[in-house]
Design an enzyme around this catalytic site. Structure first.
Site, PDB file in Angstrom:
ATOM      1  N   SER A 135      10.696 -44.800 -42.326  1.00 44.76           N
ATOM      2  CA  SER A 135      10.125 -43.776 -41.868  1.00 44.76           C
ATOM      3  C   SER A 135       8.895 -43.694 -42.414  1.00 44.76           C
ATOM      4  CB  SER A 135      10.060 -42.557 -41.888  1.00 44.76           C
ATOM      5  OG  SER A 135      11.660 -42.214 -41.173  1.00 44.76           O
ATOM      6  N   GLU A 245       5.663 -40.579 -28.134  1.00 42.48           N
ATOM      7  CA  GLU A 245       6.989 -41.591 -28.317  1.00 42.48           C
ATOM      8  C   GLU A 245       7.448 -40.165 -28.936  1.00 42.48           C
ATOM      9  OE1 GLU A 245       8.351 -44.559 -32.008  1.00 42.48           O
ATOM     10  OE2 GLU A 245       6.360 -43.401 -31.517  1.00 42.48           O
TER      11      GLU A 245
END
Length: 391
Positions: A135, A245
């Site tokens: 991330s 997304e």
């Protein structure tokens, strides 16, 4: 529940998608799960129907319709049919790859790349995650060093959806490692470039029809003409597209929960125990009532966020809320539904077992639950506008 999100055009599109999923996907799904990947012909058939590049302009082979609700219909029909794995094949292009090309590609790049991608003749992927950087995109170590009219790329990526099939990979690289996030760029690598190598196909616990791979790059010489957007603005571009997304993931989570719950209600009405159906026990009816209510609440919120996305008003915080809430709820719903199946829920031949395994990835990709909460929390404590409901 009545949903006011869709009009007649969306409903007609849904009927077409449902027919495609029924005839071209469901019969082949077991074989694709065993193979660990779909057949490339599936992309061509989807391209023929206009399911790839829905919002790409018609001049370059797309549908020319900028309306996330069509993307949403495709996601819902795939998940309703038990083909959640294929959302990363079809919606992966529509919601992860195509938005970057629509916003950033030059006319020359559009002519070079889009027709084959929209026709399903080439398969796409996006490569962000690295073995040491998930991330935290600022920590990527894949480098692209300018050498005249090429970039020389070295590094590795992992957990790349469509990695084994992809011919075309939007790759997150560092063009200036000393600049941190300001040194991140997007570069398109193509699988026939020398030094581009695929590693092993990763052995996942679920989503078996979706190939996920490792990629490595050793002195790959990439034409500077493959730079997407401007050098050093890659992090900005990624942040701009992540809300769509995440909405794609949230929509899939809700559609998958609807399927799991629907199948579980049918099972509890048919399965007997102690001379009664499983649904005849009040505790089980209460469980179903709780799950049905929570799934409906999630659907309403996702629909509101989808409407906000269509209107260009969806904030990153609302997208993060939708993503973490729906995917965590999906874990609860699949676990409780599996329990209602008893021992049969542990058998792979039952849909609920596969739903349980497929669901586990949803809280991990497109940003973990913890990252979503961090986005929301930082926004709440910032001096800027406070997040509110999508309108």
């Amino acid at each position: 529940m009545e949903r006011n999100l869709f009009d007649t055009g969306h409903q007609d599109f849904r009927a077409m998608v449902r027919d495609f999923v029924t005839t071209e996907i469901q019969p082949h799904l077991p074989a694709w799960e065993r193979a660990g990947a779909v057949d490339r012909s599936m992309y061509v058939k989807a391209g023929d129907l206009g399911l790839l590049g829905i919002d790409i302009d018609e001049e370059h082979g797309g549908g020319g319709v900028r309306d996330f609700r069509y993307n949403l219909v495709l996601i819902e029909e795939l998940c309703s049919a038990g083909a959640a794995a294929l959302t990363m094949n079809l919606s992966g292009f529509n919601d992860l790859v195509a938005p970057y090309l629509s916003a950033l590609a030059t006319q020359e790049q559009r002519r070079r790349w889009l027709p084959d991608l929209c026709a399903g003749e080439r398969v796409s992927a996006i490569a962000m995650t690295e073995p040491g950087a998930g991330s935290d995109l600022k920590a990527i170590r894949t480098t692209a060093v300018r050498d005249g009219d090429v970039y020389v790329v070295n590094g590795a990526k992992t957990f790349i959806s469509n990695g084994m099939l992809a011919d075309f990979v939007i790759t997150v690289v560092s063009t200036d490692p000393s600049a941190g996030r300001a040194g991140i760029s997007l570069l398109v690598l193509e699988s026939d470039m020398a030094g581009f190598e695929r590693g092993r196909r990763l052995d996942k616990i679920g989503l078996h029809a979706q190939d996920t791979a490792e990629l490595s790059f050793t002195d790959v010489r990439v034409p500077a003409a493959n730079l997407l957007g401007e050098e050093g603005r890659g992090f900005e571009y990624l942040m701009r597209n992540l809300p769509q997304e995440r909405m794609s993931v949230a929509a899939a989570a809700v559609a998958c929960m609807q399927r799991t719950l629907r199948n579980t209600v049918t099972y509890t009405r048919e399965r007997t125990a102690f001379g009664r159906t499983v649904a005849d026990f009040q505790a089980n009816r209460f469980t179903l009532a709780e799950l049905a209510t929570e799934v409906q609440v999630a659907q309403v919120f996702v629909d509101r966020c989808a409407a906000g996305l269509v209107a260009g008003q969806l904030s990153p915080e609302d997208a993060a809320m939708a993503k973490w809430w729906t995917t965590e709820l999906q874990q609860k719903v699949t676990t409780r539904c599996l329990q209602l199946h008893g021992g049969y829920g542990y058998m792979q031949e039952y849909d609920v077992a596969r739903d349980f395994l497929d669901a586990r990835a949803s809280t991990l990709y497109a940003g973990t639950t913890e990252i979503m909460k961090e986005i929301i929390g930082r926004s709440l404590l910032s001096d800027g506008p406070r997040p509110g409901p999508a309108r």
